[in-house]
Design a protein around this motif. Structure first.
Motif, short mmCIF file in Angstrom:
data_model
loop_
_atom_site.label_atom_id
_atom_site.label_comp_id
_atom_site.label_asym_id
_atom_site.label_seq_id
_atom_site.Cartn_x
_atom_site.Cartn_y
_atom_site.Cartn_z
N ARG A 2 4.58 58.76 31.76
CA ARG A 2 3.21 58.34 32.04
C ARG A 2 3.18 56.90 32.56
NH1 ARG A 2 -1.68 60.41 30.38
NH2 ARG A 2 -0.55 61.93 29.11
N ARG A 3 3.98 56.04 31.92
CA ARG A 3 4.02 54.64 32.35
C ARG A 3 4.59 54.53 33.76
NH1 ARG A 3 1.90 50.08 33.15
NH2 ARG A 3 3.35 48.34 33.26
N ILE A 5 4.41 56.73 36.15
CA ILE A 5 3.38 57.19 37.08
C ILE A 5 2.33 56.10 37.27
CG2 ILE A 5 1.51 58.85 37.41
CD1 ILE A 5 3.27 60.93 36.02
N ASP A 6 1.93 55.46 36.17
CA ASP A 6 0.94 54.38 36.26
C ASP A 6 1.41 53.29 37.21
OD1 ASP A 6 -0.93 55.46 34.54
OD2 ASP A 6 -0.26 54.34 32.78
N SER A 99 -3.69 51.60 31.34
CA SER A 99 -3.18 52.78 32.03
C SER A 99 -4.22 53.17 33.08
CB SER A 99 -2.97 53.92 31.03
OG SER A 99 -2.51 55.09 31.69
N ARG A 156 -4.81 65.14 25.22
CA ARG A 156 -4.39 64.66 26.53
C ARG A 156 -3.12 65.35 27.02
NH1 ARG A 156 -1.86 58.68 26.91
NH2 ARG A 156 -0.25 58.80 25.30
N SER A 157 -3.12 65.59 28.31
CA SER A 157 -2.01 66.25 28.98
C SER A 157 -2.09 65.88 30.46
CB SER A 157 -2.11 67.77 28.82
OG SER A 157 -3.27 68.27 29.49
N MET A 158 -1.07 66.21 31.19
CA MET A 158 -1.08 65.92 32.62
C MET A 158 -2.21 66.67 33.32
SD MET A 158 0.43 63.94 34.67
CE MET A 158 1.90 63.57 33.68
N ASP A 161 -5.46 64.94 32.65
CA ASP A 161 -5.52 63.71 33.45
C ASP A 161 -5.88 64.02 34.90
OD1 ASP A 161 -4.91 62.24 31.24
OD2 ASP A 161 -2.88 61.71 31.85
#
Length: 205
Positions: A2-3, A5-6, A99, A156-158, A161
């Motif tokens: 996740r980080r 991708i951010d 994020s 939360r999940s992809m 998001d």
């Protein structure tokens, strides 16, 4: 993941949006003067404080104690409605303060009022946009927003998001709930005067 991708999205978006960011900065200087950026302490991941960065949307006070809603200009309202005031928060994402998606960060003075359950909201990095943002933004009361944020953290999940990203685009095309009635969100204590920047902030406050 996740980080990563951010950071990747923030870098690409920052590069692509650099001309727009520069244009907005020039317009803020012309219409509102300096400083161009608004900085304020917020509570982030695990309650750690950081300085959020936004484009300024209020003019200087005409007299001491002038109410913040009176200082919000038509130009400032436009920046908030279009979320252009939030563009500098890409820097907060790169720094690791925020994020792309998560609960909106609030004032430390507000966080001290959280119940133990509400403090779960601090379990993830705050986001530029989030589930509460796309479900009503500032038209919601604080308790409603916090419950939506807690629901997001628990689910939360992809895929969720991606859904939020799509709904964010829709909310930008058809803005609603940018400012709560009276300029503040009901049901949550504010620390005092001068906090309308957060009370009326748009997503992404």
């Amino acid at each position: 993941m996740r980080r990563a991708i951010d950071v990747a999205v923030a870098v690409v978006a920052g590069a692509l949006l650099l001309p727009l960011i520069a244009l907005v900065a020039l317009l803020v200087t012309w219409r509102l003067g300096s400083p161009v950026l608004f900085r304020q302490a917020r509570s982030g991941w695990q309650g750690r404080e950081f300085r959020i960065v936004k484009f300024r949307t209020m003019r200087d006070p005409a007299y001491p104690g002038e109410p913040d809603p009176d200082r919000l200009t038509r130009f400032g309202n436009l920046l908030r409605a279009t979320s252009l005031d939030e563009l500098p928060q890409l820097w907060n994402v790169l720094r690791g303060d925020m994020s792309l998606i998560g609960p909106r960060p609030t004032l430390p003075e507000q966080v001290v009022h959280y119940s133990p359950t509400q403090r779960e909201r601090l379990a993830v990095r705050p986001g530029i946009t989030g589930w509460a943002q796309v479900c009503g933004r500032n038209a919601l009361s604080w308790p409603e927003r916090i419950e939506l944020d807690l629901w997001y953290i628990r689910h939360r999940s992809m895929w969720l998001d991606l859904r939020i990203v799509g709904m964010t685009v829709g909310s930008l095309l058809r803005p609603r709930g940018v400012t709560a009635e009276g300029g503040v969100n009901p049901g949550f204590p504010l620390p005092g005067e001068g906090d309308a920047e957060i009370a009326t902030a748009s997503p992404r406050s």
